[in-house]
Design a protein around this motif. Sequence first.
Motif, short mmCIF file in Angstrom:
data_model
loop_
_atom_site.label_atom_id
_atom_site.label_comp_id
_atom_site.label_asym_id
_atom_site.label_seq_id
_atom_site.Cartn_x
_atom_site.Cartn_y
_atom_site.Cartn_z
N ALA A 56 0.83 -1.21 0.00
CA ALA A 56 0.00 0.00 0.00
C ALA A 56 0.87 1.25 0.00
N ALA A 57 1.94 1.24 0.77
CA ALA A 57 2.84 2.40 0.82
C ALA A 57 3.54 2.59 -0.53
N HIS A 107 1.00 3.97 -2.94
CA HIS A 107 0.70 5.37 -2.65
C HIS A 107 1.81 6.27 -3.20
N THR A 108 3.05 5.87 -3.02
CA THR A 108 4.18 6.64 -3.54
C THR A 108 4.12 6.71 -5.07
N PHE A 116 1.44 6.33 -6.94
CA PHE A 116 0.28 7.16 -7.27
C PHE A 116 0.66 8.64 -7.21
N GLU A 117 1.25 9.08 -6.11
CA GLU A 117 1.61 10.49 -5.94
C GLU A 117 2.59 10.95 -7.02
N TRP A 170 -3.39 -1.10 -9.24
CA TRP A 170 -3.40 -1.56 -7.85
C TRP A 170 -3.79 -3.03 -7.77
#
Length: 184
Positions: A11-12, A15-16, A18-19, A51
């Motif tokens: 997930a981390a 998220h990275t 994605f950003e 994802w």
Amino acid sequence: MRGVRGGGDAAAEFHTFFERHYAELARLAYLLTGDADGADDLAADALLALWHRWDRVCAAEHPAAYARGVVANMARSRIRSAVRERRRVTLFWGSGRGEACEGPDVPAVVDVQEALRSLPFRKRACVVLRHAFDLSERETARALGVSVGTVKSQTSKGMAELHRLLGPRQALERVRMSAMGGER
């Protein structure tokens, strides 16, 4: 959000990713479809698909190229769906009137979005990835799942058409500006 690996690390990592890549993928979607509102949705849909296949994305040699390929494929599908829908509407509304449907009246001066939309999808994708996103021929080929030779020929033909529509001096500069959000 359900992770494919189940751990917080996945997930981390996502998220990275994605950003770092969401804005770029949304710009790519916009340049491929010409639809500002739909581009954000398309980028979000592509990231959701990534994802769900996060293990595969992480294992890819170039995850960003993999993501661009997903966006390009989804854009192609949406464009095809929109074309089919327009044909159905045209057939429905035009069938009883005996009126012929003609192509759009192209103004003498076209902006870069109209010019890009006039290109077939593969030419548009090659031009956008090569010139708006500064990808190499190899990176573009990888993102689109085609050969480097196809990228070279489609980019050349697409740029020739843009030069015809926009003028030789303005075409490349305007395509690059549109990637930076200057014409969005």
